[in-house]
Write a protein that holds these residues in place. Structure first.
Motif, PDB file in Angstrom:
ATOM      1  N   TYR A  25      32.707  35.054  43.407  1.00 27.07           N
ATOM      2  CA  TYR A  25      32.559  36.488  43.165  1.00 27.07           C
ATOM      3  C   TYR A  25      32.777  37.267  44.453  1.00 27.07           C
ATOM      4  O   TYR A  25      33.288  38.387  44.441  1.00 27.07           O
ATOM      5  N   LEU A  26      32.322  36.696  45.554  1.00 29.46           N
ATOM      6  CA  LEU A  26      32.292  37.405  46.828  1.00 29.46           C
ATOM      7  C   LEU A  26      33.668  37.493  47.452  1.00 29.46           C
ATOM      8  O   LEU A  26      34.381  36.495  47.559  1.00 29.46           O
ATOM      9  N   CYS A  34      31.506  48.763  49.277  1.00 29.79           N
ATOM     10  CA  CYS A  34      31.963  48.071  48.064  1.00 29.79           C
ATOM     11  C   CYS A  34      32.157  46.599  48.431  1.00 29.79           C
ATOM     12  O   CYS A  34      33.192  46.211  48.985  1.00 29.79           O
ATOM     13  N   TRP A  35      31.172  45.760  48.100  1.00 28.25           N
ATOM     14  CA  TRP A  35      31.134  44.390  48.630  1.00 28.25           C
ATOM     15  C   TRP A  35      32.229  43.493  48.059  1.00 28.25           C
ATOM     16  O   TRP A  35      32.567  42.469  48.651  1.00 28.25           O
ATOM     17  N   PHE A  36      32.828  43.856  46.904  1.00 30.45           N
ATOM     18  CA  PHE A  36      33.858  43.007  46.300  1.00 30.45           C
ATOM     19  C   PHE A  36      35.274  43.508  46.601  1.00 30.45           C
ATOM     20  O   PHE A  36      36.244  42.995  46.061  1.00 30.45           O
ATOM     21  N   GLU A  38      38.600  43.615  48.450  1.00 32.25           N
ATOM     22  CA  GLU A  38      39.361  42.729  49.324  1.00 32.25           C
ATOM     23  C   GLU A  38      39.861  43.510  50.547  1.00 32.25           C
ATOM     24  O   GLU A  38      40.431  44.597  50.398  1.00 32.25           O
ATOM     25  N   THR A 209      29.466  51.356  43.202  1.00 32.80           N
ATOM     26  CA  THR A 209      29.615  49.902  43.341  1.00 32.80           C
ATOM     27  C   THR A 209      28.591  49.171  42.492  1.00 32.80           C
ATOM     28  O   THR A 209      28.899  48.152  41.851  1.00 32.80           O
ATOM     29  N   GLU A 213      29.088  46.365  39.676  1.00 33.79           N
ATOM     30  CA  GLU A 213      28.405  45.081  39.856  1.00 33.79           C
ATOM     31  C   GLU A 213      27.672  44.669  38.586  1.00 33.79           C
ATOM     32  O   GLU A 213      27.743  43.506  38.155  1.00 33.79           O
ATOM     33  N   GLY A 218      31.923  43.009  39.817  1.00 33.22           N
ATOM     34  CA  GLY A 218      33.059  43.188  40.715  1.00 33.22           C
ATOM     35  C   GLY A 218      34.360  43.401  39.969  1.00 33.22           C
ATOM     36  O   GLY A 218      34.387  43.716  38.778  1.00 33.22           O
ATOM     37  N   ARG A 221      39.737  39.534  41.889  1.00 36.28           N
ATOM     38  CA  ARG A 221      40.251  39.377  43.248  1.00 36.28           C
ATOM     39  C   ARG A 221      41.751  39.111  43.231  1.00 36.28           C
ATOM     40  O   ARG A 221      42.483  39.547  44.124  1.00 36.28           O
ATOM     41  N   GLN A 224      43.435  42.417  42.890  1.00 29.41           N
ATOM     42  CA  GLN A 224      43.357  43.151  44.153  1.00 29.41           C
ATOM     43  C   GLN A 224      44.410  42.663  45.140  1.00 29.41           C
ATOM     44  O   GLN A 224      45.063  43.465  45.826  1.00 29.41           O
TER      45      GLN A 224
END
Length: 367
Positions: A25-26, A34-36, A38, A209, A213, A218, A221, A224
């Protein structure tokens, strides 16, 4: 419409992701708002806005990048972030008509206690807090918009999905508290479902965010990384184009194609005398360094003879449109896409040119 351009780019746009990559996920932004998000996508977003000059999106401008599953999810997240949970009544949400048809659906879907759809901003006269969505260039009519309500207890969300140089002249660098953009309207890659917001307030960005979440843990990826790759290619080509006019430039190529399509549509409409289209004035584009007209992604078509249901009329001639009543307007209007494949667009023009309406004793006769 953009398929031919990207097909011509060949393997240059290819992105290979092995089975062991991006499994978590990370992403690579655990300490950011926005932790997710890229890092490659954030870099490409800030870079393309800097090159085009359509939005203040650099870190020094104070903007936080929040990525979403298209701008639709970002709009939902912004509504969530801007509405206090302890308010006695839902916050009113308005937009000047004609407005994008999905705004009403988005605001009403969950029947939330946080916010309530109140329709056309021109008719809004309630007291209390409100959120106005400002769509510029507007969907469906392509006009440049400013806020309508203009009261101190309101908040603004700017939907700038079409503020790109293939659709409209870039006349200024947008610098608002919340600005929404989408990959699909910039490059045509709707299937990747990537949108982004430039948000001034870090707390608002964090709440947006949190919405993503909880709802989707998220944003893809893989999508992204694909968006980062393609936006980077557009940036590279824009820089190459500035020094070598023989090189390709996505925005100029797309603008040329849209200009040709609009010219053809205006000619068909002029000959038919059945429908009318808005004519956009020329403006100076800071990105292209020349004057040109807006060429929206949609045509806002109206029947000259006041046919009560224009969408049904066109459907009878095998032309699929979206009725004006879905945009807060009346059914004499329809929205028509300008972005289909070449053969589809030409078939649309052919069928539209066959529609003739005459008026006799107040009764419309369709041939």
């Amino acid at each position: 419409m953009y398929e031919a351009y990207w097909r011509g780019m060949g393997d240059r746009c290819s992105l290979v992701i092995s089975g062991s990559e991006v499994m978590s996920y990370l992403g690579g932004n655990p300490g950011g708002a926005c932790w997710f998000l890229e890092p490659e996508l954030e870099k490409s977003i800030r870079r393309i806005h800097h090159l085009v000059g359509n939005a203040a999106a650099q870190a020094e401008d104070g903007g936080h990048v929040v990525v979403g599953t298209g701008s639709t999810q970002l709009l939902q997240a912004a509504l969530y972030a801007l509405c206090p949970p302890d308010q006695p009544e839902p916050t009113s949400v308005v937009c000047a008509a004609p407005y994008y048809s999905c705004y009403k659906e988005i605001a009403e879907l969950l029947q939330s206690k946080l916010y309530k759809w109140e329709g056309d901003a021109h008719n809004f006269n309630k007291d209390g807090p409100f959120i106005e969505i400002v769509t510029s260039p507007n969907n469906p009519d392509g006009l440049i918009r400013e806020p309508v309500v203009n009261r101190p207890n309101g908040k603004l969300i700017y939907d700038l999905a079409y503020y790109w140089p293939h659709h409209t002249p870039i006349t200024h660098k947008a610098d608002y508290d919340i600005m929404l953009f989408t990959f699909s309207k910039c490059t045509g890659h709707a299937g990747s479902r990537i949108g982004w917001a430039i948000v001034k307030d870090k707390e608002v960005a964090a709440k947006m965010t949190k919405f993503m979440e909880v709802t989707t843990i998220g944003v893809s990826r893989e999508s992204q990384l694909r968006a980062a790759k393609l936006l980077g290619i557009i940036c590279d080509d824009c820089q190459a184009f500035s020094t070598n006019t023989k090189s390709q430039n996505f925005f100029d190529d797309s603008k040329r194609l849209l200009t040709e399509r609009w010219d053809k549509l205006h000619e068909v409409v002029k000959r038919s005398e059945t429908f009318s289209l808005a004519k956009f004035p020329k403006d100076y584009c800071l990105f292209s360094d020349r004057f040109y007209e807006t060429h929206p992604a949609f045509a806002w078509l109206i029947s000259n003879n006041k046919v009560k249901d224009c969408a049904s009329l066109l459907r009878g001639h095998k032309i699929l449109t979206r009725s004006g009543n879905r945009f807060g307007a009346d059914a004499t209007y329809v929205r028509v896409s300008m972005l289909g494949r070449e053969e589809e667009f030409n078939l649309f023009l052919e069928r539209l040119s066959t529609i003739k309406i005459g008026i006799c004793n107040g009764i419309a006769h369709i041939n």
